[in-house]
Design an enzyme around this catalytic site. Structure first.
Site, PDB file in Angstrom:
ATOM      1  N   ASP A 123       2.470  -7.037   2.214  1.00 25.32           N
ATOM      2  CA  ASP A 123       1.159  -6.372   2.742  1.00 25.32           C
ATOM      3  C   ASP A 123       1.533  -5.008   3.509  1.00 25.32           C
ATOM      4  OD1 ASP A 123      -1.384  -5.508   2.935  1.00 25.32           O
ATOM      5  OD2 ASP A 123      -1.935  -7.101   4.303  1.00 25.32           O
ATOM      6  N   HIS A 129       0.970  -1.105   0.060  1.00 23.48           N
ATOM      7  CA  HIS A 129       0.018  -0.059  -0.085  1.00 23.48           C
ATOM      8  C   HIS A 129       1.092   1.368   0.049  1.00 23.48           C
ATOM      9  CE1 HIS A 129      -3.477  -2.278   0.989  1.00 23.48           C
ATOM     10  NE2 HIS A 129      -2.897  -3.379   1.495  1.00 23.48           N
ATOM     11  N   LEU A 130       0.748   1.910  -1.235  1.00 26.24           N
ATOM     12  CA  LEU A 130       1.859   3.053  -1.430  1.00 26.24           C
ATOM     13  C   LEU A 130       1.192   4.375  -0.771  1.00 26.24           C
ATOM     14  CD1 LEU A 130       3.674   2.359  -4.619  1.00 26.24           C
ATOM     15  CD2 LEU A 130       4.469   2.004  -2.295  1.00 26.24           C
TER      16      LEU A 130
END
Ligand SMILES: [Zn+2]
Length: 438
Positions: free
Chosen positions: A312, A69-70
């Site tokens: 993740d 998740h950026l």
């Protein structure tokens, strides 16, 4: 600048493992010289050429993370594409696949293109955007997969949330398959996990908080296997955490269902006991489980049921995680601890070193259909790793904008020395790289 990486042990999964030199010319693999040569002069390629002495190190394809998740666009206080990519290359990853739960959600070509443009501007790791399965992650209407694929989406997922409606999920699998996009399942029955903040078990009882049962995940896994079987479309199960999920995937693979799976380092390293010590920094979805589950995940990795290791990586700001176990958001960062934490699997006899490297390189590349490895002519995405360096994980070492990790304070072995993407050195530990120009 052309490069010769010399004196290291090459592990190119499925292709070659042993001593050798790698020549990089114009950003591409120009040659792989197998066998011992010591530090050879940079002959044979046009100067200027930099020689990197990788003695005592392993030289592997750049690691590939299928699940990060950026946070950009929309949550830049947690992470940006640039800071996330800096964390990635610091962790040896040359490519990351970023999930769609940004704001706005990546459910349109404009957002996919924005992510790719920001990644190009950062110039660090390759970024493969994962677009949403349904508009706004709301689980109701499918996105236009054809235009998302054209814009550069590498896969689709509503990760963070399941697609609750089985009919919608069936249609999504059919449409994604038709457009040559892999569907990644965040498997969760929200009616079972609602209100839960950690695994259902003794640790949750001790803390007096509501738990999330294993069945919350495995019901979703079993359903999506059934839908993959029904449609013939491949499905990739994200972040496997329970023994029941491992069993279901093993059984499905045995029947020839086109299912693949990932787990994350925390699920094979920690149990829900870690929440007692680390609080919200050990809170994620799915939650850390029991010792039996941890052992089952390791068995799943060993026998090939679980194809790959993904992080993740889920950054959150310190004040968000300080809101207390019940209120804090789910997720931990993982890009910069994945290699050393996973290397324990080798020390503990679960995987060989080359099996571990395959689960961080070749296997995720095959699942996503992206290039990987030291074929002559391929882009030179390379990580040089020191498997012996021992140190204590310290939050101050992170390049990520966030600090939410339950691995802080843990003594680990294995350090990333250098990461190259397209022949460019995008990270190097200056204390550990020996170089000379010629
Ligand atoms: Zn998820």
């Amino acid at each position: 600048m052309n490069l010769r990486i010399t004196g290291g042990r090459i592990i190119d999964p499925g292709c070659y493992e042993g001593p050798g030199d790698i020549l990089v010319v114009d950003g591409r693999i120009a040659a792989v010289h197998r066998g011992d040569s010591g530090i050879a002069p940079p002959g044979g390629i046009s100067p200027p050429c930099q020689v990197i002495d990788a003695s005592g190190k392993i030289v592997v394809p750049g690691l590939i993370d299928l699940h990060v998740h950026l946070r950009e666009p929309g949550f830049e206080h947690k992470e940006t594409i640039a800071t996330g990519c800096r964390a990635a290359v610091h962790g040896g990853f040359s490519a990351v696949c970023c999930m769609a739960n940004t704001r706005p959600v990546n459910d349109s070509p404009a957002v996919t293109e924005y992510i790719l443009a920001q990644a190009a501007k950062a110039g660090l790791a390759r970024v493969y955007p994962v677009a949403a399965v349904t508009k706004g992650l709301e689980g109701r209407s499918l996105c236009d997969y054809r235009e998302l694929k054209q814009a550069g989406a590498a896969a689709v997922s509503d990760d963070g949330r399941p697609v609750l409606d089985s009919r919608i999920m069936r249609l999504a699998l059919e449409q994604a398959c038709r457009n040559n996009l892999l569907l990644i399942s965040h498997s969760e029955d929200l009616s079972l996990s609602e209100g839960g903040v950690m695994n259902e078990g003794a640790a949750a009882r001790k803390l007096g908080v509501a738990g999330i049962p294993n069945a919350s995940e495995s019901i979703g896994v079993l359903r999506d296997i059934a839908l993959s079987e029904l449609t013939g479309a491949p499905v990739h199960i994200a972040h496997v955490s329970t023994r029941e999920s491992v069993r279901a995937i093993r059984d499905a693979k045995g029947r020839g269902v086109p299912v693949t799976a990932e787990t994350a380092p925390h699920y094979f390293t920690l149990t829900d006991e870690a929440v007692l010590r680390h609080g919200a920094d050990a809170k994620m979805s799915p939650p850390l489980r029991s010792e039996q589950d941890r052992l089952a995940v390791r068995e799943g990795l060993a026998d090939g049921t679980i194809d790959c290791i993904a992080t993740d990586h889920a950054p959150h700001a310190p004040d968000e995680k300080a809101a207390g176990l019940s209120q804090a958001p789910n997720g931990i960062i993982g890009l910069e601890t994945a290699f050393p934490v996973s290397l324990r699997l080798v020390d503990e006899g679960v995987l060989s070193l080359s099996q571990l490297i395959a689960k961080l390189t070749l296997n995720p590349a095959r699942i996503f259909g992206v290039p990987c490895g030291f074929t002559v002519g391929a882009a030179a995405d390379i990580a040089i790793l020191d498997p012996c360096a021992e140190y204590v994980v310290d939050a101050s070492m992170f390049k990520s904008r966030s600090r939410n990790s339950p691995f802080c304070g843990m003594t680990v072995r294995g350090r990333v020395v250098s990461t190259m993407v397209g022949g460019q050195v995008v990270f190097e530990d200056i204390n550990r790289v020996l170089k000379n120009g010629a």
